[in-house]
Design an enzyme around this catalytic site. Structure first.
Site, short mmCIF file in Angstrom:
data_model
loop_
_atom_site.label_atom_id
_atom_site.label_comp_id
_atom_site.label_asym_id
_atom_site.label_seq_id
_atom_site.Cartn_x
_atom_site.Cartn_y
_atom_site.Cartn_z
N HIS A 1 9.29 0.14 -2.81
CA HIS A 1 8.23 0.50 -3.77
C HIS A 1 7.91 1.99 -3.71
O HIS A 1 6.80 2.40 -3.36
CB HIS A 1 6.97 -0.32 -3.45
CG HIS A 1 6.11 -0.61 -4.65
ND1 HIS A 1 5.41 0.37 -5.31
CD2 HIS A 1 5.84 -1.77 -5.28
CE1 HIS A 1 4.73 -0.18 -6.29
NE2 HIS A 1 4.98 -1.48 -6.31
N ARG B 1 5.38 -11.07 -8.45
CA ARG B 1 4.47 -12.21 -8.44
C ARG B 1 5.17 -13.57 -8.39
O ARG B 1 6.22 -13.74 -9.02
CB ARG B 1 3.56 -12.16 -9.67
CG ARG B 1 2.58 -10.99 -9.65
CD ARG B 1 2.06 -10.66 -11.04
NE ARG B 1 1.06 -9.61 -11.01
CZ ARG B 1 1.34 -8.30 -10.93
NH1 ARG B 1 2.60 -7.89 -10.89
NH2 ARG B 1 0.36 -7.41 -10.91
N ASP C 1 4.37 -1.86 -16.94
CA ASP C 1 4.37 -2.69 -15.74
C ASP C 1 5.23 -3.90 -16.09
O ASP C 1 4.73 -5.01 -16.23
CB ASP C 1 2.95 -3.09 -15.35
CG ASP C 1 2.84 -3.66 -13.94
OD1 ASP C 1 3.90 -3.90 -13.33
OD2 ASP C 1 1.71 -3.88 -13.47
N GLU D 1 11.67 -0.53 -9.40
CA GLU D 1 11.78 -1.54 -8.34
C GLU D 1 12.93 -2.50 -8.66
O GLU D 1 12.78 -3.41 -9.47
CB GLU D 1 10.47 -2.30 -8.21
CG GLU D 1 9.25 -1.40 -8.01
CD GLU D 1 7.96 -2.12 -8.31
OE1 GLU D 1 7.79 -3.28 -7.85
OE2 GLU D 1 7.10 -1.56 -9.01
N HIS E 1 3.98 -9.50 -3.82
CA HIS E 1 4.57 -8.60 -2.82
C HIS E 1 4.51 -9.13 -1.38
O HIS E 1 4.28 -8.36 -0.44
CB HIS E 1 3.92 -7.22 -2.91
CG HIS E 1 4.30 -6.44 -4.14
ND1 HIS E 1 5.40 -6.75 -4.91
CD2 HIS E 1 3.71 -5.36 -4.74
CE1 HIS E 1 5.48 -5.90 -5.93
NE2 HIS E 1 4.47 -5.06 -5.85
#
Length: 349
Positions: free
Chosen positions: A185, A86, A249, A313, A111
């Site tokens: 990803h 983000r 996350d 990631e 993304h």
């Protein structure tokens, strides 16, 4: 070692989807698509001697552009760019220039925007099969695409080794200062039958993680993992300390010298006896246990649901283009962007 290019017979936006298979002598096989530079298959031999595919994806490649899939695009198996994760309020400044991106996750940009690198066709520019299994894909992102400045040329090389290492090497050049933060990803599941990843074990070589606001955007604050649910310095089950409704996350700051290729994480699964080791030159790894995954008709007709995979990631700090103390994500015309990430598969049983 071998490499094979095959027409899938599928067309997206009028362009033909080509599958490139990288194979080694052990039978390990990686299928890369020229659409989205997607890793659609990653087949390995587990500790029982059986072949299994360890990444989520589709048998019917048209599912990647299905309207229901794109509505909450989970970017399954794809490259992410120009900017991973983000960017706060979808805006940033370079020098005296201000840039406004498309906001595609609440008030922020995520993304790379609405149509990021994951939804672009990549040119197959080079492949080698003589004792090597390598392919290089290239994409040129034009000035102004999704609001980003500069014409950016990105080359992404996939190499499968005899040691069951899938090496991803990125290079990028621009003709104008721009923000760049690339990642891949991939949704991994090491269990032979798939399903939830609660019982996967995870180790992350990180003593700190990044604070996020209510929209999961990094604030700039670095927090020690000690005495928190984010302490994975010692291997533990993924679900041991998580909030069962949220999972993880979160971005972890790796314990490393910036730019060195080092071990970022290890993921273990007892039934298969497989371990996934991730090495990277990048300073952070964002761990996502797929809370928002809701996908119909995956491989074998399987539906993919929340917590059915884990993503590691590797990237620069999210929102770093707006946080001066973080390693810079601004690429200048005179510089070359480089990054290497390795996914290594082995057996521990």
């Amino acid at each position: 070692m071998s490499i094979q290019q095959t027409s899938t017979g599928k067309f997206i936006d009028g362009e033909e989807v080509i599958a490139i298979e990288l194979t080694n002598s052990k039978g390990t096989c990686v299928e890369v698509l020229n659409y989205g530079a997607i890793i659609n298959k990653f087949t390995v031999k587990n500790a029982k001697g059986s072949l299994q595919d360890i990444v989520l994806g589709f048998d019917d490649l048209e599912q990647y552009v299905n309207a229901a899939y794109l509505e909450n695009n989970p970017h399954i198996g794809a490259v992410i760019g120009r900017y991973a994760n983000r960017i706060k309020d979808g805006k940033f400044s370079i020098g005296n220039e201000d840039y406004q991106l498309i906001k595609n996750t609440g008030t922020d940009s995520i993304h790379g925007g609405v149509i990021g690198f994951d939804r672009k066709f990549w040119t197959i520019v080079d492949s080698e099969a003589d004792n090597q299994s390598i392919v290089t894909l290239e994409y040129e992102s034009v000035d102004g695409e999704e609001g980003f400045p500069g014409n950016l040329i990105v080359a992404l090389t996939f190499e499968l080794t005899e040691n069951d290492e899938l090496i991803l090497t990125y290079e990028a050049e621009t003709d104008k200062a721009t923000a760049v933060n690339l990642t891949h990803h991939d949704y991994f599941n090491l269990a032979p039958g798939g399903g939830r990843i609660d019982k996967h074990k995870l180790q992350i070589f990180a003593s700190n993680y990044l604070e996020q606001d209510e929209n999961y955007c990094v604030t700039g604050k670095i927090i020690p993992v000690e005495n928190t649910p984010f302490d994975f310095r010692t291997e533990k089950e993924v679900s041991r300390d998580w909030n069962p409704e949220e999972g993880y996350d979160q971005t972890f700051v790796l314990d490393k010298i910036y730019g060195d290729l080092t071990l970022a994480s290890k993921t273990f699964e007892d039934e298969s006896g497989l371990v996934l080791s991730v090495y990277t030159t990048e300073p952070v790894a964002h761990v996502y246990t797929s809370k928002y995954l809701r996908v119909k008709n995956g491989k074998g007709g399987r539906d993919y649901d929340a917590f059915d995979a884990i993503c590691i990631e590797t990237q620069h700090h999210p929102n770093a283009v707006n946080i001066e103390k973080f390693p810079s994500t601004v690429l200048q015309p005179e510089d070359l962007y480089t990054q290497t990430t390795i996914f290594k598969i082995s057996n521990y049983k």
